[in-house]
Design an enzyme around this catalytic site. Sequence first.
Site, PDB file in Angstrom:
ATOM      1  N   GLN A 105     116.894  57.043   8.611  1.00  0.00           N
ATOM      2  CA  GLN A 105     115.781  56.482   9.370  1.00  0.00           C
ATOM      3  C   GLN A 105     114.492  56.548   8.551  1.00  0.00           C
ATOM      4  O   GLN A 105     114.069  57.629   8.145  1.00  0.00           O
ATOM      5  CB  GLN A 105     115.611  57.263  10.679  1.00  0.00           C
ATOM      6  CG  GLN A 105     114.465  56.820  11.553  1.00  0.00           C
ATOM      7  CD  GLN A 105     114.398  57.630  12.839  1.00  0.00           C
ATOM      8  OE1 GLN A 105     115.082  58.641  12.981  1.00  0.00           O
ATOM      9  NE2 GLN A 105     113.585  57.208  13.773  1.00  0.00           N
ATOM     10  N   GLY A 106     113.861  55.409   8.319  1.00  0.00           N
ATOM     11  CA  GLY A 106     112.621  55.346   7.554  1.00  0.00           C
ATOM     12  C   GLY A 106     111.419  55.113   8.444  1.00  0.00           C
ATOM     13  O   GLY A 106     110.853  54.011   8.453  1.00  0.00           O
ATOM     14  N   SER A 136     108.838  58.159   9.536  1.00  0.00           N
ATOM     15  CA  SER A 136     107.711  59.033   9.188  1.00  0.00           C
ATOM     16  C   SER A 136     107.253  58.849   7.750  1.00  0.00           C
ATOM     17  O   SER A 136     108.049  58.561   6.845  1.00  0.00           O
ATOM     18  CB  SER A 136     108.095  60.497   9.408  1.00  0.00           C
ATOM     19  OG  SER A 136     108.326  60.758  10.768  1.00  0.00           O
ATOM     20  N   SER A 140     116.189  62.127   7.040  1.00  0.00           N
ATOM     21  CA  SER A 140     117.420  62.912   7.177  1.00  0.00           C
ATOM     22  C   SER A 140     118.613  62.180   6.573  1.00  0.00           C
ATOM     23  O   SER A 140     118.828  60.996   6.845  1.00  0.00           O
ATOM     24  CB  SER A 140     117.701  63.204   8.655  1.00  0.00           C
ATOM     25  OG  SER A 140     116.651  63.948   9.227  1.00  0.00           O
ATOM     26  N   GLU A 164     116.815  58.167  20.623  1.00  0.00           N
ATOM     27  CA  GLU A 164     116.734  59.405  19.849  1.00  0.00           C
ATOM     28  C   GLU A 164     116.395  60.591  20.737  1.00  0.00           C
ATOM     29  O   GLU A 164     116.844  61.715  20.495  1.00  0.00           O
ATOM     30  CB  GLU A 164     115.668  59.261  18.754  1.00  0.00           C
ATOM     31  CG  GLU A 164     115.574  60.446  17.821  1.00  0.00           C
ATOM     32  CD  GLU A 164     114.574  60.233  16.701  1.00  0.00           C
ATOM     33  OE1 GLU A 164     114.728  60.880  15.646  1.00  0.00           O
ATOM     34  OE2 GLU A 164     113.654  59.422  16.858  1.00  0.00           O
ATOM     35  N   SER A 206     106.453  64.801  17.906  1.00  0.00           N
ATOM     36  CA  SER A 206     105.941  66.149  18.147  1.00  0.00           C
ATOM     37  C   SER A 206     105.654  66.369  19.628  1.00  0.00           C
ATOM     38  O   SER A 206     105.513  65.430  20.419  1.00  0.00           O
ATOM     39  CB  SER A 206     104.656  66.379  17.337  1.00  0.00           C
ATOM     40  OG  SER A 206     103.598  65.593  17.865  1.00  0.00           O
ATOM     41  N   GLU A 229     102.956  67.299  20.988  1.00  0.00           N
ATOM     42  CA  GLU A 229     101.663  66.727  21.369  1.00  0.00           C
ATOM     43  C   GLU A 229     101.811  65.258  21.769  1.00  0.00           C
ATOM     44  O   GLU A 229     101.237  64.799  22.769  1.00  0.00           O
ATOM     45  CB  GLU A 229     100.668  66.874  20.218  1.00  0.00           C
ATOM     46  CG  GLU A 229     100.234  68.298  19.913  1.00  0.00           C
ATOM     47  CD  GLU A 229     101.282  69.121  19.170  1.00  0.00           C
ATOM     48  OE1 GLU A 229     101.122  70.341  19.085  1.00  0.00           O
ATOM     49  OE2 GLU A 229     102.274  68.531  18.674  1.00  0.00           O
TER      50      GLU A 229
END
Length: 396
Positions: A129-130, A132, A164, A247, A379, A381
């Site tokens: 997965q590209g 971040s 990953s 996800e 995250s 947040e």
Amino acid sequence: MDFAYTPAETEFRMTLRHWLADALPKGWGETVFEPEDEDERAMFRLQWERKLHSGGWSGINWPKEYGGRGATLIERAIFAEEMARAQAPEGLNIIGHNLAGTTILRHGTEAQKKRFLPKIISSDEVWCQGFSEPNAGSDLASVRTRAERRGDHFIVNGQKIWTSFAQYSQWCFALVRTDPDAPKHRGLSFLLIDMSSPGISIRPLRQISGESEFNETFFDDVIVPAENIVGEVNDGWRIAMTTLAYERGPEDALGRQIRFKQELDKLLDTLSTQRRGNGRAIDEPSTRQALAKSIIEVEVMRLNSLRTFSKYLNGEERGPDASLIKLYWSHAAQRMYETALDALGPTAPLAGNDRDSARAGLFQLSWLQSKAFTIYSGSSEIQRNIIGERMLGLPR
């Protein structure tokens, strides 16, 4: 919620349970375990996925026309539970099966489905997965990797991080910026990129746990055919939201819940045999209170997942409930592993072959791995923002 299963669902569960018992190596989880070497473990997991496929247990919820079983949501939940209960190996191509495949099924062209889905479901092609980037993790819409259209292809330049399994992958789906002048959410596109393309380089990242699951991935004038775009140009944010909904969804959480419960049961057993002063470690009042909290929270994880499944069964679309599930389990699991190390007391730092280590360092490794739970897949947040804005109606 109706917690009862139909006769057909019970039969599905037992068929899978018997198949797993025959397919897993004899002595699995007792005398036989995954390889310790990281590369060997990755190949072991890949072979396991291919074995699942040969047995008809890969992509079970995909339509039959694309190689799946057309399984219902309840059967998908049963599958997640039974895989975890048998302590079956986790997949190397989990990103391909759970994210790339489901996104292509939902938004891909028929040509893309025919090209990519058969090799995803068979795990002949592994995906990463590209999303971040160094300056665009939680704020995903700020990605700066550029894709410039030139005739019948795109030229991609930029960097991704926390990729990953990139070192084992043949394909990557990436969120890239195709219009730098558009508002940040509206200038993005969703590309499928061949990892063997010239100009791609990968650098593994050593994690706190000692593993290198994550990688940095660099794109230097990488050519991507225009036919590899999913959806329309500059419509990538909408496509990516589908990916993230899967996800963070209940399918993942149900399996995690059982695996967390298995480790919690091992912790209870360990503390029942460890001496602390004149008694057992598990008899300390503060330890018992913390353990009781973890037992409750792990059960709440299961109920949260089933509640969301019920909504899907009633026709609701995937939405912010996935953020609620992910936020809850990531913190509950961190608290559980904090409790584990606190309860182990002076033996907590001991691992490996040390005669005084508990479970050969199982809880220490899990504690280290848990530090990423509140960061990856969005995250905490960001999850709170989504819940506040989309579920509670709070202002931005």
